[in-house]
Design an enzyme around this catalytic site. Structure first.
Site: not given
Length: 497
Positions: A138-140, A340
């Site tokens: 997941h990009h989280a 991120n």
């Protein structure tokens, strides 16, 4: 426990039944000279021995009760490696198109929020003694830069690497999960200061945008707000923040709205994936001949390939497309490694230009202008805005905005990303990594994503699109790679496809 930043949580809030927040990577390996080599068993063993170092693979999302604040990461008390690592295959003859179809089906399913947000698929059935590993995460959890770092941590820099340190390390054991009351108490501590900090941030960003766009009214209004917040009040609101210097920079705003294309519409849950490789040395030869950058050449390749595809479909706009270009804002001094640190530039992609060399020059000029505006408004201030909205409100607003973008004109036509990867060869349990194809994500209104990643002397290109919006994605991928030969011919560089 660690709290997700506002930007990390955004990738959770954006998810709907048709758009997903995970990104993936398709690694292609050559089997070692061992008739008993088992790719699945070997991959599981490699992850297990490194688990004490792979924090993003061990943690799951813990929501705050009543969604009063952004969620937290916590150890999964029931971590199950066999759940996350899976085994599959393509039928003979195992072509690239078959592999792309399998990948497309896998990425068209969401990750289970009750577990750590990743899955890894060992894919057999490929010709020439190869196998693949598709990893969804997941990009989280990671951005492009930290994802590339995670990849290198999961692999070796030699076929016979010494694993003594990992084998002797203390086995990872999960921390006990916190109670709902504990999570709620922890979250409420930071809520009181958020509205005031948002006011300070808004005034600062308004001032920077005003300077970038040469708008004296906006600068003056922001200055008035900031002057009212100085003194003791401002000191309290800026506790813990480095106020830094306030330099003056200026630059034009990019054109805000992209022209309509077939892939700018509401997406379904169905995906297509196409991939190819080309020579990084040839890209560098072209960029030296042009006095440009590698990224300029890559974007010009995308512009030329998209121009051909759009013309083939009688859908070529008379003005340039608008591309969102993610960029890393990591400094190397971040206290938190796995989060991120990414922002974006918005740049014209000159699909309206017939001359291939002029496309490179126009990309270079557009990127210089976009970087001027980006420097005018520091990326940290732009990403900080995501800290302040209550998650329940922010999630609803995010999904509504994306739905409207799919139904109305999209301000951005597509995402084009260029991720620098490892230059040295990598291995997994003796198997040599041959290629690493990025597999990104799409959202409503932007049904196409082009991501390239370098590895050794190769540029690996991965395209993801909505299945219904781009039925011939492989043709588009071919056009983009073939554009490098067009540029090479124009500057006298031999490009072998």
């Amino acid at each position: 426990m660690k709290q997700l930043t506002g930007l990390d949580a955004t990738f959770l809030y954006m998810e709907t039944p048709t758009q997903f927040g995970h990104v993936s990577g398709l690694s292609i390996f050559r089997r070692p000279d061992d008739p008993d080599y088992d790719p699945l068993a070997a991959w599981c063993a490699e992850i297990a021995r490194r688990m004490h170092r792979l924090e993003p693979l061990r943690r799951r999302v813990r929501d705050v009760p009543f969604r009063l604040d952004h969620p937290y990461w916590e150890d999964d008390p029931d971590f199950d490696l066999e759940y996350h690592v899976r085994h599959t295959a393509v039928a003979p003859p195992g072509t690239d198109h078959q592999l792309g179809e399998l990948v497309a089906r896998i990425i068209g399913r969401p990750l289970d929020r009750r577990r750590p947000l990743w899955e890894s698929y060992v894919i057999e059935g490929l010709p020439d003694d190869r196998f693949g590993i598709l990893t969804k995460i997941h990009h989280a959890t990671v951005d492009g830069a930290s994802g590339a770092e995670l990849l290198t941590m999961m692999l070796d820099d030699s076929p016979d690497a010494d694993h003594a340190a990992d084998d002797a390390a203390e086995p990872w054991t999960p921390s006990p999960p916190a109670t709902d009351a504990g999570v709620l108490a922890r979250a409420t501590l930071g809520l009181a200061r958020k509205p005031a900090r948002a006011l300070v941030l808004g005034a600062r960003t308004a001032r920077d945008v005003g300077r970038a766009t040469r708008n004296p009214v906006l600068v003056a209004a922001a200055g008035q707000v900031r002057s009212n917040l100085r003194g003791p009040v401002g000191t309290v609101l800026n506790l813990g923040r480095d106020r830094g210097t306030e330099g003056r920079v200026a630059g034009p705003l990019p054109e805000a709205m992209g022209p309509p294309t077939p892939f700018n519409a509401t997406v379904t849950a169905h995906r297509r994936f196409a991939f190819r490789s080309t020579s990084l040395s040839a890209v560098k030869d072209v960029k030296r001949a042009m006095g440009a950058t590698v990224n300029d050449v890559v974007m010009a390749m995308c512009a030329g390939g998209l121009r051909r595809w759009l013309a083939d479909h009688d859908a070529l706009p008379d003005r340039a497309l608008v591309a969102m270009v993610p960029i890393s804002v990591r400094t190397g001094e971040e206290a938190e490694r796995w989060t991120n640190r990414v922002s974006a530039l918005f740049s014209a992609l000159p699909t309206d230009e017939d001359d291939p060399l002029e496309r490179v020059r126009k990309v270079n000029g557009a990127m210089v202008g976009a970087k001027g505006l980006f420097d005018a408004v520091p990326a940290e201030e732009l990403t900080d805005f995501t800290q302040f909205a209550p998650p329940a409100v922010f999630a609803g607003a995010m999904r509504t905005a994306l739905r409207l973008t799919g139904r109305l004109a999209s301000p951005v036509n597509l995402v084009v990303s260029n991720v620098p990867g490892p230059r040295q060869p990598l291995y997994s349990a003796g198997a040599e990594l041959l290629h690493y194809y990025p597999v990104s994500t799409i959202v409503d209104g932007q049904g196409l994503n082009i991501t390239v990643q370098s590895y050794r002397d190769t540029l690996d290109v991965g395209l993801v699109a909505c299945r219904e919006l781009v039925p011939d994605l492989w043709d588009m991928c071919d056009h983009i790679v073939e554009e490098l030969a067009v540029l090479g011919e124009a500057v006298g560089v031999d490009v072998a496809l």
